[in-house]
Motif scaffolding. Sequence first.
Motif, short mmCIF file in Angstrom:
data_model
loop_
_atom_site.label_atom_id
_atom_site.label_comp_id
_atom_site.label_asym_id
_atom_site.label_seq_id
_atom_site.Cartn_x
_atom_site.Cartn_y
_atom_site.Cartn_z
N GLY A 137 0.87 -1.18 0.00
CA GLY A 137 0.00 0.00 0.00
C GLY A 137 0.90 1.22 0.00
N THR A 138 0.30 2.41 0.10
CA THR A 138 1.08 3.64 0.07
C THR A 138 1.87 3.77 1.37
N ARG A 139 3.14 3.68 1.23
CA ARG A 139 4.06 3.74 2.39
C ARG A 139 3.74 2.71 3.46
N LYS A 140 3.13 1.54 3.03
CA LYS A 140 2.93 0.40 3.93
C LYS A 140 3.72 -0.78 3.38
N TYR A 141 4.40 -1.49 4.25
CA TYR A 141 5.29 -2.57 3.82
C TYR A 141 5.00 -3.82 4.63
N ASP A 142 5.09 -4.98 3.98
CA ASP A 142 4.73 -6.26 4.63
C ASP A 142 5.94 -6.78 5.40
N TRP A 143 5.90 -6.57 6.71
CA TRP A 143 6.98 -6.92 7.61
C TRP A 143 7.23 -8.43 7.61
N GLU A 144 6.17 -9.20 7.43
CA GLU A 144 6.29 -10.66 7.51
C GLU A 144 6.99 -11.25 6.28
N LYS A 145 6.98 -10.53 5.18
CA LYS A 145 7.61 -11.03 3.95
C LYS A 145 9.01 -10.46 3.76
N LYS A 146 9.59 -10.00 4.84
CA LYS A 146 10.94 -9.39 4.74
C LYS A 146 11.98 -10.45 4.39
N GLN A 147 13.01 -10.03 3.70
CA GLN A 147 14.12 -10.91 3.35
C GLN A 147 15.43 -10.19 3.70
N PHE A 148 16.37 -10.94 4.26
CA PHE A 148 17.65 -10.36 4.69
C PHE A 148 18.77 -10.74 3.72
N PHE A 149 19.78 -9.89 3.68
CA PHE A 149 21.01 -10.19 2.95
C PHE A 149 22.15 -9.56 3.74
N ALA A 150 23.07 -10.39 4.23
CA ALA A 150 24.14 -9.90 5.11
C ALA A 150 25.42 -9.68 4.31
N LEU A 151 25.85 -8.42 4.21
CA LEU A 151 27.06 -8.08 3.45
C LEU A 151 28.30 -8.25 4.32
N SER A 152 29.26 -9.04 3.82
CA SER A 152 30.55 -9.20 4.50
C SER A 152 31.39 -7.94 4.31
N ALA A 153 32.51 -7.86 5.04
CA ALA A 153 33.42 -6.71 4.90
C ALA A 153 33.83 -6.51 3.45
N ILE A 154 34.15 -7.59 2.76
CA ILE A 154 34.62 -7.45 1.37
C ILE A 154 33.48 -7.03 0.45
N GLU A 155 32.27 -7.52 0.71
CA GLU A 155 31.12 -7.07 -0.08
C GLU A 155 30.81 -5.60 0.20
N VAL A 202 15.25 -13.97 -4.38
CA VAL A 202 15.34 -15.11 -3.46
C VAL A 202 14.63 -16.28 -4.13
N LEU A 203 15.44 -17.26 -4.55
CA LEU A 203 14.90 -18.43 -5.26
C LEU A 203 14.83 -19.60 -4.30
N ASN A 204 13.61 -20.08 -4.04
CA ASN A 204 13.42 -21.24 -3.18
C ASN A 204 13.09 -22.43 -4.06
N SER A 205 14.05 -23.37 -4.24
CA SER A 205 13.88 -24.45 -5.20
C SER A 205 12.97 -25.55 -4.66
N VAL A 206 12.74 -25.59 -3.35
CA VAL A 206 11.80 -26.57 -2.78
C VAL A 206 10.37 -26.08 -2.98
N GLU A 207 10.12 -24.83 -2.55
CA GLU A 207 8.77 -24.25 -2.71
C GLU A 207 8.54 -23.79 -4.15
N LYS A 208 9.56 -23.89 -4.98
CA LYS A 208 9.49 -23.48 -6.39
C LYS A 208 8.92 -22.08 -6.55
N LYS A 209 9.43 -21.14 -5.80
CA LYS A 209 8.99 -19.77 -6.02
C LYS A 209 10.17 -18.81 -5.88
N THR A 210 10.04 -17.68 -6.55
CA THR A 210 11.07 -16.64 -6.50
C THR A 210 10.45 -15.35 -6.00
N GLU A 211 11.11 -14.74 -5.01
CA GLU A 211 10.67 -13.41 -4.58
C GLU A 211 11.66 -12.39 -5.11
#
Lengths: 181, 181, 181, 181
Positions: free
Chosen positions: B59-77, B127-136
């Motif tokens: 929605g307008t300036r509303k975000y789905d907290w439950e569908k969040k996805q993380f990506f952790a950047l290392s020092a080199i990244e 985010v590709l989940n090959s078991v659930e066969k879906k990509t976010e």
Amino acid sequence: TGSTDLMNSGRTYAEFSIYKGKAALSMAPILPKFTKMDSGISRVDKRGVVLLKFMPAIGTRKYDWEKKQFFALSAIEVGSLISLGPTESCEFFHDPSMKSSLEGQVKKTLTVSPMGNDGGYFFGLNVLNSVEKKTERFSVPVSKAEFAVIRAACGFVLPHIMGWDQVIRPQMESSNNNQVK
Amino acid sequence: TGSTDLMNSGRTYAEFSIYKGKAALSMAPILPKFTKMDSGISRVDKRGVVLLKFMPAIGTRKYDWEKKQFFALSAIEVGSLISLGPTESCEFFHDPSMKSSLEGQVKKTLTVSPMGNDGGYFFGLNVLNSVEKKTERFSVPVSKAEFAVIRAACGFVLPHIMGWDQVIRPQMESSNNNQVK
Amino acid sequence: TGSTDLMNSGRTYAEFSIYKGKAALSMAPILPKFTKMDSGISRVDKRGVVLLKFMPAIGTRKYDWEKKQFFALSAIEVGSLISLGPTESCEFFHDPSMKSSLEGQVKKTLTVSPMGNDGGYFFGLNVLNSVEKKTERFSVPVSKAEFAVIRAACGFVLPHIMGWDQVIRPQMESSNNNQVK
Amino acid sequence: TGSTDLMNSGRTYAEFSIYKGKAALSMAPILPKFTKMDSGISRVDKRGVVLLKFMPAIGTRKYDWEKKQFFALSAIEVGSLISLGPTESCEFFHDPSMKSSLEGQVKKTLTVSPMGNDGGYFFGLNVLNSVEKKTERFSVPVSKAEFAVIRAACGFVLPHIMGWDQVIRPQMESSNNNQVK
């Protein structure tokens, strides 16, 4: 404890000021305010800013303190300022009464634009008061060296107005302490 | 002591968030964990990261907290990100279950690519989940000013997620103390 | 006090390591040592360095710890490293026994040269032992992202290995304290 | 408290020195002095500087300490120095007796100009004493690597000589403390 009293014994102000013929420009960082939640975790309650203060000249190196006007730069506006290329400008619009009943009465516009080929910038502030039907204008030429100070100082405080220094500070002490146990 | 309690009284969170039409991107530093060895010397046990969090808009300036996805950047990244030239891209591949029995089920790809000639970048996460066969898919346009904040803030925390601030900190106190004896 | 014990309870090591096919390169800052003079003023007694450690590979991601060789970068050598242009090289010569009776027996040469057009550098160390008549050679390809980490981390520690953080630290506490009295 | 004694136990000096054939150049930061007002707020009373010290050579790596001359760079002059482009020069004029009865007797001129195409700069100081009718001249060639150290170290201390580290420091402790109550 005494060491706590020492720390809290007072605030320190240290503006960076540029005095020019028609106006003066001062800047100083304002840190974010944190609120502690029931979980014991602190979150940013009010964002930090870099506060710009403009004062009109009323004589040789005399400035009218009562006619001062403020403009508070957010983290992203500071990011815009410090990444400005030599031929680039930036412009920000603020309404000091946003989301209140007075919204729209006062419009502030800050413009930072290159002075020429010497690496300096004009900092211009327009304050339009649509109720009093008057506009106040300030313009301060900032030399390349002065802008280098602004760039370095704003780059230094940027993580602090974002609160990231707080994110890394208490955890460091905590991990030290864990090592002792 | 009271001063120790003060230091350990709680953690502080201060995300840097960018809210756009289709998704939001937040980032915050996570410090390394140290382990104290029998010699009394502490070593990095778990490396620090800059954690990116993507959330889809609902929605307008509303975000789905439950569908969040993380990506952790290392020092080199992080190093790769802050040294990105105006026309350069970078791409990182993570498997959150690496070296476990679930390895290969989920593949995360972060792509940072220039938006055009204005100095901004697209931050895209697949985010590709090959078991659930879906990509976010998430895509967040990051302006030049926002990227300048990311660059400055990530440059500030880089030595801290590497633990180098800890290497220089206890030794400094120690040498001060030695001077007193 | 407990807080002093906490500070001195141990040192922390946090190397930044790059593991490649033929050799590994680790780096960590070493702070200067200070001596307190009769006047009560502390002076730098031994300069700080950024210590490079090379180890030859003896298998897949296995490195021979016993054959490690060190190279200690001075502040000016660190300055040279972090100001290296994309097509520039630098080379440093060290004699670990300088000004001793063993002077001239071992010659160490560190060469940092661009890998190509991708922004990375080769870090090469040659250790010539003229008594044992043998030369050990190490070469580690450092990617652009890895070099960005080195540049940021070395820039962060440079004022600390120079002791300038100590120059500003005690005075700040002191001036705070004076304000309270 | 013991921790306060520890902090105030002494000052630390750590000059960055460049010894060349005809003269030596040393630099060190001097922090601002603060005055506490009745309101409890501290303000900058005397501005901080980066102090340059020139000494003439009187033999191989011997320098005449008694003939030393100082030049104190303000924040804006430091900004000018660290933003110097590869082909740019800067020049500053100081009168050590400004606003006193001795004004105009001594004129100091610092010139920083590129050495050639290798990224280094000449640091030249002229001290003209119109009463004693003599001029002292110093010239120190500063290599690209040495200038990179100056740039990094001066960039590090710039917010400190402006007092901005004090603006953010006490407030941070204070906000931590408020969270505890």
